[in-house]
Scaffold this motif. Structure first.
Motif, PDB file in Angstrom:
ATOM      1  N   ILE A  15      38.664  40.470  36.947  1.00  0.00           N
ATOM      2  CA  ILE A  15      38.142  39.185  37.417  1.00  0.00           C
ATOM      3  C   ILE A  15      39.101  38.488  38.369  1.00  0.00           C
ATOM      4  CG2 ILE A  15      36.695  38.850  35.397  1.00  0.00           C
ATOM      5  CD1 ILE A  15      38.758  36.940  34.261  1.00  0.00           C
TER       6      ILE A  15
ATOM      7  N   ARG B 104      29.652  41.193  36.202  1.00  0.00           N
ATOM      8  CA  ARG B 104      28.582  40.304  35.752  1.00  0.00           C
ATOM      9  C   ARG B 104      28.862  39.824  34.344  1.00  0.00           C
ATOM     10  NH1 ARG B 104      24.330  44.291  36.682  1.00  0.00           N
ATOM     11  NH2 ARG B 104      25.364  45.172  38.449  1.00  0.00           N
ATOM     12  N   CYS B 105      28.520  38.559  34.120  1.00  0.00           N
ATOM     13  CA  CYS B 105      28.844  37.909  32.861  1.00  0.00           C
ATOM     14  C   CYS B 105      27.657  37.059  32.422  1.00  0.00           C
ATOM     15  CB  CYS B 105      30.083  37.036  33.089  1.00  0.00           C
ATOM     16  SG  CYS B 105      30.555  36.006  31.718  1.00  0.00           S
TER      17      CYS B 105
ATOM     18  N   GLU C  55      34.132  37.986  44.039  1.00  0.00           N
ATOM     19  CA  GLU C  55      33.269  36.882  43.619  1.00  0.00           C
ATOM     20  C   GLU C  55      32.917  36.901  42.135  1.00  0.00           C
ATOM     21  OE1 GLU C  55      32.629  34.251  45.601  1.00  0.00           O
ATOM     22  OE2 GLU C  55      33.973  35.281  46.963  1.00  0.00           O
ATOM     23  N   SER C  56      31.637  37.049  41.814  1.00  0.00           N
ATOM     24  CA  SER C  56      31.171  36.866  40.438  1.00  0.00           C
ATOM     25  C   SER C  56      31.116  38.160  39.625  1.00  0.00           C
ATOM     26  CB  SER C  56      29.789  36.218  40.450  1.00  0.00           C
ATOM     27  OG  SER C  56      28.879  37.040  41.139  1.00  0.00           O
TER      28      SER C  56
ATOM     29  N   ASN D 133      37.637  42.746  41.316  1.00  0.00           N
ATOM     30  CA  ASN D 133      36.334  42.699  41.968  1.00  0.00           C
ATOM     31  C   ASN D 133      36.167  41.417  42.758  1.00  0.00           C
ATOM     32  OD1 ASN D 133      34.665  45.066  40.780  1.00  0.00           O
ATOM     33  ND2 ASN D 133      35.774  44.212  39.064  1.00  0.00           N
TER      34      ASN D 133
ATOM     35  N   VAL E  35      29.822  40.912  29.072  1.00  0.00           N
ATOM     36  CA  VAL E  35      30.335  41.254  30.394  1.00  0.00           C
ATOM     37  C   VAL E  35      30.119  42.740  30.636  1.00  0.00           C
ATOM     38  CG1 VAL E  35      32.365  41.298  31.883  1.00  0.00           C
ATOM     39  CG2 VAL E  35      32.087  39.445  30.221  1.00  0.00           C
TER      40      VAL E  35
ATOM     41  N   SER F 175      37.465  33.033  40.966  1.00  0.00           N
ATOM     42  CA  SER F 175      36.121  32.445  41.011  1.00  0.00           C
ATOM     43  C   SER F 175      35.252  32.836  39.805  1.00  0.00           C
ATOM     44  CB  SER F 175      35.409  32.860  42.298  1.00  0.00           C
ATOM     45  OG  SER F 175      35.209  34.258  42.318  1.00  0.00           O
ATOM     46  N   HIS F 176      35.730  33.743  38.978  1.00  0.00           N
ATOM     47  CA  HIS F 176      34.953  34.197  37.822  1.00  0.00           C
ATOM     48  C   HIS F 176      34.989  33.138  36.727  1.00  0.00           C
ATOM     49  CE1 HIS F 176      33.556  36.721  34.521  1.00  0.00           C
ATOM     50  NE2 HIS F 176      33.030  37.492  35.468  1.00  0.00           N
TER      51      HIS F 176
ATOM     52  N   TRP G 295      37.929  33.350  34.260  1.00  0.00           N
ATOM     53  CA  TRP G 295      39.287  33.348  34.810  1.00  0.00           C
ATOM     54  C   TRP G 295      40.162  32.346  34.045  1.00  0.00           C
ATOM     55  CZ3 TRP G 295      42.448  35.927  37.898  1.00  0.00           C
ATOM     56  CH2 TRP G 295      43.597  35.284  38.352  1.00  0.00           C
TER      57      TRP G 295
END
Length: 110
Positions: free
Chosen positions: A38, A87-88, A83-84, A81, A73, A41-42, A45
């Motif tokens: 992560i 996936r979460c 941005e987002s 990785n 997750v 931005s996650h 984080w």
């Protein structure tokens, strides 16, 4: 209801269709992997978390944060990785954990 009771009940009820397994809290490998993947931005984080379960049929893990939130997750196992990702999905509580895992066992998805 506790997480242990949920896993026991779902495993007993759905057998091989239930593809999740609890992890010992001493197993830090899944938490360490998530932290590698992560970025700032996650949503997870900088949060203290524990991997409490993993899905045997794919690369998802269930995490518990220090404030009692559960997150599913989908790990990428590919390092940092954008941005987002990974996936979460935040689950609203222990009852939603049960609902999501049971729905997967019923539909064979997981």
């Amino acid at each position: 209801m506790t997480l242990e009771e949920i896993f026991y009940d779902l495993d007993r009820q759905y057998g091989d269709s239930f593809s999740w397994r609890m992890l010992p809290l001493t197993d830090r490998s899944f938490a360490a992997e998530l932290k590698r993947e992560i970025g700032e931005s996650h949503p997870l984080w900088g949060r203290r978390l524990w991997a409490v379960a993993r899905c045997d049929s794919d690369d998802r893990a269930l995490y518990l944060t220090e404030d009692g939130e559960y997150h599913v997750v989908h790990l990428t196992w590919s390092g940092h990785n954008e941005e987002s990702f990974p996936r979460c999905r935040r689950l609203s509580g222990i009852e939603e954990v049960r609902e999501v895992l049971e729905r997967e066992a019923l539909t064979g998805m997981g």
